[in-house]
Design a protein around this motif. Structure first.
Motif, PDB file in Angstrom:
ATOM      1  N   ARG A  75       0.820  -1.213   0.000  1.00 41.12           N
ATOM      2  CA  ARG A  75       0.000   0.000   0.000  1.00 41.12           C
ATOM      3  C   ARG A  75       0.857   1.267   0.000  1.00 41.12           C
ATOM      4  NH1 ARG A  75      -5.289  -1.083   1.413  1.00 41.12           N
ATOM      5  NH2 ARG A  75      -5.583   0.963   2.360  1.00 41.12           N
ATOM      6  N   VAL A  76       2.061   1.197  -0.585  1.00 38.18           N
ATOM      7  CA  VAL A  76       2.952   2.350  -0.559  1.00 38.18           C
ATOM      8  C   VAL A  76       2.331   3.536  -1.291  1.00 38.18           C
ATOM      9  CG1 VAL A  76       5.041   0.963  -0.367  1.00 38.18           C
ATOM     10  CG2 VAL A  76       4.193   1.574  -2.634  1.00 38.18           C
ATOM     11  N   PHE A  77       2.403   4.691  -0.660  1.00 33.12           N
ATOM     12  CA  PHE A  77       1.948   5.952  -1.251  1.00 33.12           C
ATOM     13  C   PHE A  77       0.513   5.855  -1.785  1.00 33.12           C
ATOM     14  CE2 PHE A  77       6.562   5.455  -2.334  1.00 33.12           C
ATOM     15  CZ  PHE A  77       7.062   6.286  -1.330  1.00 33.12           C
ATOM     16  N   ARG A  78      -0.315   5.071  -1.132  1.00 32.57           N
ATOM     17  CA  ARG A  78      -1.658   4.805  -1.648  1.00 32.57           C
ATOM     18  C   ARG A  78      -2.473   6.087  -1.833  1.00 32.57           C
ATOM     19  NH1 ARG A  78      -5.295   0.826  -2.408  1.00 32.57           N
ATOM     20  NH2 ARG A  78      -7.463   1.386  -2.135  1.00 32.57           N
ATOM     21  N   ALA A  79      -2.475   6.952  -0.833  1.00 26.49           N
ATOM     22  CA  ALA A  79      -3.280   8.171  -0.923  1.00 26.49           C
ATOM     23  C   ALA A  79      -2.824   9.045  -2.086  1.00 26.49           C
ATOM     24  CB  ALA A  79      -3.204   8.944   0.390  1.00 26.49           C
ATOM     25  N   GLU A  80      -1.523   9.227  -2.219  1.00 19.63           N
ATOM     26  CA  GLU A  80      -1.011  10.067  -3.300  1.00 19.63           C
ATOM     27  C   GLU A  80      -1.320   9.472  -4.669  1.00 19.63           C
ATOM     28  OE1 GLU A  80       3.049  11.955  -2.509  1.00 19.63           O
ATOM     29  OE2 GLU A  80       2.905  10.469  -0.901  1.00 19.63           O
ATOM     30  N   ARG A  81      -1.149   8.185  -4.790  1.00 19.11           N
ATOM     31  CA  ARG A  81      -1.428   7.534  -6.073  1.00 19.11           C
ATOM     32  C   ARG A  81      -2.896   7.669  -6.444  1.00 19.11           C
ATOM     33  NH1 ARG A  81      -0.329   1.715  -6.240  1.00 19.11           N
ATOM     34  NH2 ARG A  81      -0.389   1.608  -3.971  1.00 19.11           N
ATOM     35  N   GLY A  82      -3.779   7.397  -5.485  1.00 20.53           N
ATOM     36  CA  GLY A  82      -5.210   7.480  -5.762  1.00 20.53           C
ATOM     37  C   GLY A  82      -5.641   8.875  -6.150  1.00 20.53           C
ATOM     38  N   GLU A  83      -5.151   9.868  -5.416  1.00 17.52           N
ATOM     39  CA  GLU A  83      -5.528  11.256  -5.722  1.00 17.52           C
ATOM     40  C   GLU A  83      -5.026  11.669  -7.101  1.00 17.52           C
ATOM     41  OE1 GLU A  83      -3.841  13.271  -2.440  1.00 17.52           O
ATOM     42  OE2 GLU A  83      -5.320  12.484  -1.002  1.00 17.52           O
ATOM     43  N   ALA A  84      -3.805  11.251  -7.444  1.00 19.11           N
ATOM     44  CA  ALA A  84      -3.252  11.619  -8.745  1.00 19.11           C
ATOM     45  C   ALA A  84      -4.039  10.978  -9.887  1.00 19.11           C
ATOM     46  CB  ALA A  84      -1.784  11.203  -8.815  1.00 19.11           C
ATOM     47  N   LEU A  85      -4.422   9.736  -9.716  1.00 17.22           N
ATOM     48  CA  LEU A  85      -5.171   9.044 -10.765  1.00 17.22           C
ATOM     49  C   LEU A  85      -6.588   9.597 -10.889  1.00 17.22           C
ATOM     50  CD1 LEU A  85      -3.889   5.443 -10.050  1.00 17.22           C
ATOM     51  CD2 LEU A  85      -3.521   6.724 -12.174  1.00 17.22           C
ATOM     52  N   MET A  86      -7.218   9.939  -9.771  1.00 19.34           N
ATOM     53  CA  MET A  86      -8.557  10.538  -9.850  1.00 19.34           C
ATOM     54  C   MET A  86      -8.493  11.896 -10.535  1.00 19.34           C
ATOM     55  SD  MET A  86     -10.480   9.486  -6.295  1.00 19.34           S
ATOM     56  CE  MET A  86      -9.150  10.000  -5.211  1.00 19.34           C
ATOM     57  N   ASP A  87      -7.464  12.669 -10.224  1.00 13.27           N
ATOM     58  CA  ASP A  87      -7.294  13.959 -10.885  1.00 13.27           C
ATOM     59  C   ASP A  87      -7.089  13.771 -12.384  1.00 13.27           C
ATOM     60  OD1 ASP A  87      -6.711  16.935 -10.835  1.00 13.27           O
ATOM     61  OD2 ASP A  87      -4.803  16.193 -11.602  1.00 13.27           O
ATOM     62  N   LEU A  88      -6.334  12.731 -12.754  1.00  7.08           N
ATOM     63  CA  LEU A  88      -6.122  12.434 -14.173  1.00  7.08           C
ATOM     64  C   LEU A  88      -7.449  12.127 -14.867  1.00  7.08           C
ATOM     65  CD1 LEU A  88      -4.056  11.944 -16.469  1.00  7.08           C
ATOM     66  CD2 LEU A  88      -3.964   9.556 -15.731  1.00  7.08           C
ATOM     67  N   LEU A  89      -8.308  11.344 -14.220  1.00  7.93           N
ATOM     68  CA  LEU A  89      -9.610  11.031 -14.816  1.00  7.93           C
ATOM     69  C   LEU A  89     -10.445  12.295 -15.040  1.00  7.93           C
ATOM     70  CD1 LEU A  89     -11.092   7.801 -13.165  1.00  7.93           C
ATOM     71  CD2 LEU A  89      -9.969   8.064 -15.378  1.00  7.93           C
ATOM     72  N   ARG A  90     -10.343  13.240 -14.133  1.00  7.22           N
ATOM     73  CA  ARG A  90     -11.164  14.453 -14.232  1.00  7.22           C
ATOM     74  C   ARG A  90     -10.738  15.346 -15.387  1.00  7.22           C
ATOM     75  NH1 ARG A  90      -9.713  14.821  -8.480  1.00  7.22           N
ATOM     76  NH2 ARG A  90     -11.251  13.652  -7.263  1.00  7.22           N
ATOM     77  N   ARG A  91      -9.455  15.344 -15.727  1.00 10.54           N
ATOM     78  CA  ARG A  91      -8.964  16.295 -16.734  1.00 10.54           C
ATOM     79  C   ARG A  91      -8.574  15.667 -18.072  1.00 10.54           C
ATOM     80  NH1 ARG A  91      -3.367  15.688 -16.453  1.00 10.54           N
ATOM     81  NH2 ARG A  91      -2.549  14.918 -14.455  1.00 10.54           N
ATOM     82  N   GLU A  92      -8.426  14.353 -18.101  1.00  8.31           N
ATOM     83  CA  GLU A  92      -7.915  13.680 -19.298  1.00  8.31           C
ATOM     84  C   GLU A  92      -8.975  13.589 -20.394  1.00  8.31           C
ATOM     85  OE1 GLU A  92      -5.593  12.402 -21.895  1.00  8.31           O
ATOM     86  OE2 GLU A  92      -4.644  12.585 -19.910  1.00  8.31           O
ATOM     87  N   ARG A  93      -8.544  13.683 -21.641  1.00 12.07           N
ATOM     88  CA  ARG A  93      -9.446  13.567 -22.786  1.00 12.07           C
ATOM     89  C   ARG A  93      -9.079  12.387 -23.692  1.00 12.07           C
ATOM     90  NH1 ARG A  93     -11.684  16.048 -19.784  1.00 12.07           N
ATOM     91  NH2 ARG A  93     -12.608  18.130 -19.911  1.00 12.07           N
ATOM     92  N   GLU A  94      -7.872  11.885 -23.606  1.00 15.51           N
ATOM     93  CA  GLU A  94      -7.413  10.822 -24.484  1.00 15.51           C
ATOM     94  C   GLU A  94      -7.919   9.464 -23.982  1.00 15.51           C
ATOM     95  OE1 GLU A  94      -6.118   8.540 -27.241  1.00 15.51           O
ATOM     96  OE2 GLU A  94      -5.772  10.711 -27.408  1.00 15.51           O
ATOM     97  N   PRO A  95      -8.722   8.736 -24.782  1.00 11.27           N
ATOM     98  CA  PRO A  95      -9.298   7.456 -24.323  1.00 11.27           C
ATOM     99  C   PRO A  95      -8.271   6.446 -23.841  1.00 11.27           C
ATOM    100  CG  PRO A  95     -10.417   8.186 -26.303  1.00 11.27           C
ATOM    101  CD  PRO A  95      -9.264   9.115 -26.109  1.00 11.27           C
ATOM    102  N   ARG A  96      -7.118   6.350 -24.521  1.00 13.25           N
ATOM    103  CA  ARG A  96      -6.124   5.346 -24.124  1.00 13.25           C
ATOM    104  C   ARG A  96      -5.550   5.651 -22.742  1.00 13.25           C
ATOM    105  NH1 ARG A  96      -3.932   2.098 -22.295  1.00 13.25           N
ATOM    106  NH2 ARG A  96      -2.667   0.373 -23.065  1.00 13.25           N
ATOM    107  N   VAL A  97      -5.424   6.925 -22.415  1.00 12.20           N
ATOM    108  CA  VAL A  97      -4.940   7.309 -21.083  1.00 12.20           C
ATOM    109  C   VAL A  97      -6.012   7.027 -20.035  1.00 12.20           C
ATOM    110  CG1 VAL A  97      -4.006   9.182 -19.667  1.00 12.20           C
ATOM    111  CG2 VAL A  97      -3.444   9.065 -22.104  1.00 12.20           C
ATOM    112  N   LEU A  98      -7.266   7.290 -20.382  1.00 12.43           N
ATOM    113  CA  LEU A  98      -8.371   6.996 -19.469  1.00 12.43           C
ATOM    114  C   LEU A  98      -8.464   5.500 -19.182  1.00 12.43           C
ATOM    115  CD1 LEU A  98     -11.014   9.436 -20.991  1.00 12.43           C
ATOM    116  CD2 LEU A  98      -9.938   9.640 -18.734  1.00 12.43           C
ATOM    117  N   LEU A  99      -8.173   4.687 -20.192  1.00 13.46           N
ATOM    118  CA  LEU A  99      -8.132   3.242 -19.985  1.00 13.46           C
ATOM    119  C   LEU A  99      -7.070   2.886 -18.948  1.00 13.46           C
ATOM    120  CD1 LEU A  99      -8.544   0.229 -20.546  1.00 13.46           C
ATOM    121  CD2 LEU A  99      -7.148   0.498 -22.606  1.00 13.46           C
ATOM    122  N   SER A 100      -5.869   3.405 -19.109  1.00 16.07           N
ATOM    123  CA  SER A 100      -4.791   3.104 -18.168  1.00 16.07           C
ATOM    124  C   SER A 100      -5.159   3.565 -16.762  1.00 16.07           C
ATOM    125  CB  SER A 100      -3.491   3.775 -18.620  1.00 16.07           C
ATOM    126  OG  SER A 100      -2.972   3.148 -19.766  1.00 16.07           O
ATOM    127  N   ALA A 101      -5.769   4.735 -16.646  1.00 14.69           N
ATOM    128  CA  ALA A 101      -6.143   5.250 -15.328  1.00 14.69           C
ATOM    129  C   ALA A 101      -7.214   4.384 -14.676  1.00 14.69           C
ATOM    130  CB  ALA A 101      -6.629   6.690 -15.455  1.00 14.69           C
TER     131      ALA A 101
END
Length: 271
Positions: A75-101
């Protein structure tokens, strides 16, 4: 043995560069990503977070790929990782990146991302919806199940497949009429793997609609492991002679199929 600058001996920067080479499924790139996962250090975290802000969609996607399994099960850096990925989902437009997230959030089993993943489930691009299916399939929430039910009838084969797997197997403890109906609807799917996932899900829940479907599957020209697993889950005595007929017919079958077949037959004979 790895050469200097490659594999386990490479620096974080060198491994990041390897991860960005080739296409999305490049094995050498994924070897580098898995090495970064195992390291799970602050240096790797910071490098992945930096990738999320890159102008290149490929770099942003690789950043998500690294974050999803950073620490390889820890569970290393779990909070930071989760917040960063959620932020990515909110702003990302590229489908392939959204898939990875979406896949990364599923690997983390991140309940805080429920709202973002539900929103992603209605994205116009199939790749993005596939990411949503991955992220939602591991969450214990009624709204996640409802979104998966919707995705299980998606026009895209991969989305339907993962959503059906999520409902049938990953959410095995949940049993509602609406969920069962969604699985039953997939018994008529054009894809045999999706049919199999639905069959196992219904059989596990002892749904009577699975009985005749299992019989038909066991009599089919090509019998899949799904049908064997569903037969074992239901335990209907009428399956036993059909299983024996499959064994007696011989033919081409891999070792895993034969192992499961013998185990299921044994289950019926001991019962």
């Amino acid at each position: 043995m790895s050469r200097p600058g490659q594999g386990e001996d490479g620096s974080t920067e060198e491994l990041i560069q390897m991860a960005l080479e080739g296409d999305e499924d490049d094995e050498r790139a994924w070897d580098a990503i898995r090495t970064l996962h195992r390291r799970g250090t602050r240096e790797v975290l910071d490098a992945a977070l930096q990738l999320l802000g890159a102008s290149s969609a490929k770099e942003r996607g690789r950043g998500a790929d690294i974050l999803g399994q950073l620490g390889t099960g820890s569970r290393v850096f779990r909070a930071e990782r989760g917040e960063a990925l959620m932020d990515l989902l909110r702003r990302e437009r590229e489908p392939r990146v959204l898939l990875s997230a979406g896949v990364a959030l599923g690997q983390m089993v991140e309940p805080r991302a429920l709202a973002e993943l539900i929103g992603l489930a209605s994205h116009p691009a199939a790749e993005a919806r596939y990411g949503a299916a991955h992220g939602l399939a591991v969450l214990d929430a009624p709204d996640a199940v409802e979104a998966l039910i919707q995705l299980s009838s998606d026009e895209d084969r991969d989305v339907r497949d993962w959503a059906t797997f999520g409902l049938g197997t990953l959410r095995e403890a949940i049993d509602t009429p609406r969920l069962r109906d969604a699985l039953a609807a997939r018994l008529g799917d054009e894809d045999s793997e999706i049919v199999g996932e639905a069959l196992v899900g219904l059989a596990t829940r002892q749904d009577p609609r699975a009985v005749e479907a299992v019989r038909a599957a066991l009599r089919g020209d090509t019998v899949r492991v799904y049908a064997l697993e569903a037969a074992a889950a239901l335990g209907d005595p009428s399956f036993h002679p059909l299983l024996l007929a499959i064994r007696d017919a011989g033919g081409i079958a891999n070792d895993y199929f034969l192992h499961v077949l013998e185990e299921v037959i044994s289950q019926f004979e001991q019962g």
